[in-house]
Design a protein around this motif. Structure first.
Motif, PDB file in Angstrom:
ATOM      1  N   SER A 177       2.036 -17.831  29.528  1.00 45.36           N
ATOM      2  CA  SER A 177       1.473 -17.045  28.428  1.00 45.36           C
ATOM      3  C   SER A 177       2.551 -16.150  27.842  1.00 45.36           C
ATOM      4  CB  SER A 177       0.289 -16.201  28.903  1.00 45.36           C
ATOM      5  OG  SER A 177       0.707 -15.248  29.864  1.00 45.36           O
ATOM      6  N   ALA A 178       2.367 -15.792  26.606  1.00 45.11           N
ATOM      7  CA  ALA A 178       3.298 -14.897  25.920  1.00 45.11           C
ATOM      8  C   ALA A 178       2.488 -14.068  24.914  1.00 45.11           C
ATOM      9  CB  ALA A 178       4.389 -15.695  25.194  1.00 45.11           C
ATOM     10  N   PRO A 179       2.905 -12.821  24.676  1.00 43.45           N
ATOM     11  CA  PRO A 179       4.088 -12.157  25.235  1.00 43.45           C
ATOM     12  C   PRO A 179       3.826 -11.599  26.636  1.00 43.45           C
ATOM     13  CG  PRO A 179       2.964 -10.695  23.720  1.00 43.45           C
ATOM     14  CD  PRO A 179       2.223 -12.006  23.654  1.00 43.45           C
ATOM     15  N   THR A 180       4.896 -11.477  27.412  1.00 44.87           N
ATOM     16  CA  THR A 180       4.850 -10.883  28.748  1.00 44.87           C
ATOM     17  C   THR A 180       6.081  -9.996  28.919  1.00 44.87           C
ATOM     18  OG1 THR A 180       3.688 -12.795  29.678  1.00 44.87           O
ATOM     19  CG2 THR A 180       4.821 -11.348  31.224  1.00 44.87           C
ATOM     20  N   PHE A 181       5.864  -8.818  29.477  1.00 47.24           N
ATOM     21  CA  PHE A 181       6.964  -7.888  29.718  1.00 47.24           C
ATOM     22  C   PHE A 181       7.194  -7.783  31.226  1.00 47.24           C
ATOM     23  CE2 PHE A 181       5.053  -6.565  25.731  1.00 47.24           C
ATOM     24  CZ  PHE A 181       6.159  -6.434  24.898  1.00 47.24           C
ATOM     25  N   MET A 182       8.459  -7.919  31.649  1.00 45.94           N
ATOM     26  CA  MET A 182       8.809  -7.812  33.062  1.00 45.94           C
ATOM     27  C   MET A 182      10.011  -6.892  33.242  1.00 45.94           C
ATOM     28  SD  MET A 182       8.350 -11.583  34.816  1.00 45.94           S
ATOM     29  CE  MET A 182       8.866 -10.862  36.403  1.00 45.94           C
ATOM     30  N   HIS A 183      10.014  -6.200  34.371  1.00 45.89           N
ATOM     31  CA  HIS A 183      11.133  -5.339  34.740  1.00 45.89           C
ATOM     32  C   HIS A 183      11.864  -5.963  35.921  1.00 45.89           C
ATOM     33  CE1 HIS A 183      12.521  -1.998  37.529  1.00 45.89           C
ATOM     34  NE2 HIS A 183      13.384  -1.969  36.532  1.00 45.89           N
ATOM     35  N   PHE A 184      13.162  -6.158  35.773  1.00 44.16           N
ATOM     36  CA  PHE A 184      13.998  -6.666  36.853  1.00 44.16           C
ATOM     37  C   PHE A 184      14.838  -5.498  37.366  1.00 44.16           C
ATOM     38  CE2 PHE A 184      12.756 -10.375  34.542  1.00 44.16           C
ATOM     39  CZ  PHE A 184      12.644 -11.377  35.497  1.00 44.16           C
ATOM     40  N   PRO A 185      14.519  -5.004  38.565  1.00 42.03           N
ATOM     41  CA  PRO A 185      15.190  -3.791  39.065  1.00 42.03           C
ATOM     42  C   PRO A 185      16.652  -4.046  39.400  1.00 42.03           C
ATOM     43  CG  PRO A 185      13.792  -4.748  40.764  1.00 42.03           C
ATOM     44  CD  PRO A 185      13.525  -5.538  39.504  1.00 42.03           C
ATOM     45  N   ALA A 186      17.385  -2.944  39.549  1.00 35.79           N
ATOM     46  CA  ALA A 186      18.809  -3.043  39.860  1.00 35.79           C
ATOM     47  C   ALA A 186      19.041  -3.651  41.236  1.00 35.79           C
ATOM     48  CB  ALA A 186      19.458  -1.654  39.769  1.00 35.79           C
ATOM     49  N   LYS A 187      18.114  -3.423  42.149  1.00 35.70           N
ATOM     50  CA  LYS A 187      18.223  -3.974  43.498  1.00 35.70           C
ATOM     51  C   LYS A 187      16.904  -4.641  43.878  1.00 35.70           C
ATOM     52  CE  LYS A 187      21.597  -0.560  45.131  1.00 35.70           C
ATOM     53  NZ  LYS A 187      21.881   0.483  46.156  1.00 35.70           N
TER      54      LYS A 187
END
Length: 335
Positions: free
Chosen positions: A135-145
Motif C-alpha cells: 500500500s502507498a503512501p507509507t512513512f517509515m523511520h530507519f533508525p541510526a542503529k
C-alpha cells in the motif's frame, strides 16, 4: 624468559606476529568503516543540499538506508506518484511531506542526523517487494542503529498525514524537534474578502428593503448547513488531513468508509452530511404534513415521502455506524 622455558621460540614469535596482524587488520577494518560512513554522510548531505527530499531507487535505498554503517536516521516515504497510478492520496501526502522536509532543511537546527527520502514504486518496486509493502503512501523511520520496530511505521490511517502530525511522530522516534513552516496561503483571505464584498454589495443593493434579513427560513437553512458540516466531521478533516478515500493496490477496490471508529475518509464525511440532510428533509416533510391545512391526499403523500426518507436513510446511517463500531448489535432494514 623463564616463563617461556621449554616453549618453542618460533611458535612464540608466530603467535605474536599473528596477534599483530589481527590488530592491524582490525584497525584497518575500523578505518575502512569510518571512511565508508564519512562518504555516505557526505553524499547524503550533498543530495540534501540540492533538494529537501532525496529520491532513491532500489540500489540507493539498500546502500544508504539499509546497509551499515550508518549514524543518521532516515525518514522514507514509500509512494506512487506517477499519473498512471492515479493515487490522489499520494500527491496530497507528498505535499505535506515536502512542507515538513523543507521546514527541517532550512531550519537553524538542520544537521546530518536526519534525512528525508522518498521511494516511488515505479523507481523501486524491488524495495516494496523486499519490505512486503502493498500500500502507498507509507512513512517509515530507519533508525541510526538497529532495525525499524513496529512504532517506526507511521499510523497514517488513524492519524492522517498532516506535517504537524508527522513532525510529532519524528520527535518521538528521533528526539529531533521540527517546527513546521508553511508557505503563505492567501486563498482563505481572498475568499473571505470576496464573501464580505458580496454580502456588502447585496446589502447595498437591497438597502431600501432589508426584510430578507428577518427571514427565518433563510437563517434556519444557514444554521443547518453549519450543523451538517460540523456533525459530519469536517473539522476533524481539517485538523487531521485524512485521505479522500482508500484504493486497494491489489484489487483496485476503492473504500469510501473507514473500517475503524478512530479515523475517517473525506468522502465518508460527505456521505454522512448527505445522509443527515436527507433525514432532516424527511422530518421537515413530516412536520409539514402534520401542521399544514391543505388537501388531505396531498398531505398523506408528503407524510409517506417524509417517512420513507427518514426510515431509509436512518437505516443507511445506522449500517455505517455498525461497520465502524464492530460488535454493535442493532440494525434496521439495512445490515
Amino acid at each position: 624468559m623463564a616463563v617461556f622455558k621449554g616453549f618453542p621460540l618460533n611458535l612464540l614469535f608466530a603467535s605474536i606476529l599473528l596477534i599483530l596482524l589481527l590488530c592491524i587488520q582490525s584497525g584497518g577494518g575500523q578505518k575502512k568503516k569510518e571512511n565508508m560512513l564519512a562518504e555516505k554522510v557526505e553524499q547524503m548531505m550533498e543530495w540534501s543540499s540540492r533538494r529537501s527530499v532525496i529520491r532513491m531507487n532500489g540500489d540507493k535505498f539498500r546502500r544508504f538506508v539499509k546497509a551499515p554503517p550508518r549514524n543518521y536516521s532516515v525518514i522514507v516515504m514509500f509512494t506512487a506518484l506517477q499519473p498512471q497510478r492515479q493515487c490522489s492520496v499520494c500527491r496530497q501526502a507528498n505535499e505535506e511531506y515536502q512542507v515538513l522536509a523543507n521546514s527541517w532543511r532550512y531550519s537553524s537546527a538542520f544537521s546530518n542526523k536526519l534525512f528525508f527520502t522518498v521511494v516511488d514504486y515505479d523507481e523501486g518496486a524491488d524495495v516494496f517487494q523486499q519490505l512486503n509493502m502493498n500500500s502507498a503512501p507509507t512513512f517509515m523511520h530507519f533508525p541510526a542503529k538497529g532495525k525499524p520496530k513496529r512504532a517506526d511505521t507511521f499510523d497514517l490511517q488513524r492519524i492522517g498525514f498532516a506535517s504537524e502530525q508527522l513532525a510529532k511522530w519524528i520527535a518521538d522516534r528521533t528526539d529531533v524537534q521540527i517546527r513546521v513552516f508553511r508557505p503563505p496561503n492567501y486563498s482563505g483571505t481572498i475568499a473571505l474578502a470576496l464573501l464580505v464584498s458580496l454580502v456588502g454589495g447585496l446589502l447595498y443593493l437591497r438597502r431600501n428593503n432589508l426584510e430578507f434579513i428577518y427571514n427565518k427560513t433563510g437563517w434556519a437553512m444557514a444554521a443547518l448547513c453549519v450543523v451538517f458540516a460540523m456533525t459530519s466531521g469536517q473539522m476533524w478533516n481539517h485538523i487531521r488531513g485524512p485521505p479522500y478515500a482508500h484504493k486497494n493496490p491489489q484489487n483496485g477496490q476503492v473504500s469510501y468508509i473507514h473500517g475503524s471508529s478512530q479515523a475517517q475518509f473525506v468522502a465518508e464525511s460527505h456521505i454522512i452530511l448527505l445522509l443527515n440532510a436527507a433525514i432532516t428533509m424527511g422530518m421537515v416533510l413530516l412536520n409539514e404534513a402534520a401542521t399544514s391545512k391543505g388537501d388531505v391526499g396531498k398531505r398523506r403523500i408528503i407524510c409517506l415521502v417524509g417517512l420513507g426518507l427518514v426510515v431509509f436513510f436512518f437505516s443507511f446511517l445506522l449500517s455505517i455506524f455498525r461497520s465502524k463500531y464492530h460488535g454493535y448489535p442493532y440494525s434496521f432494514l439495512i445490515k
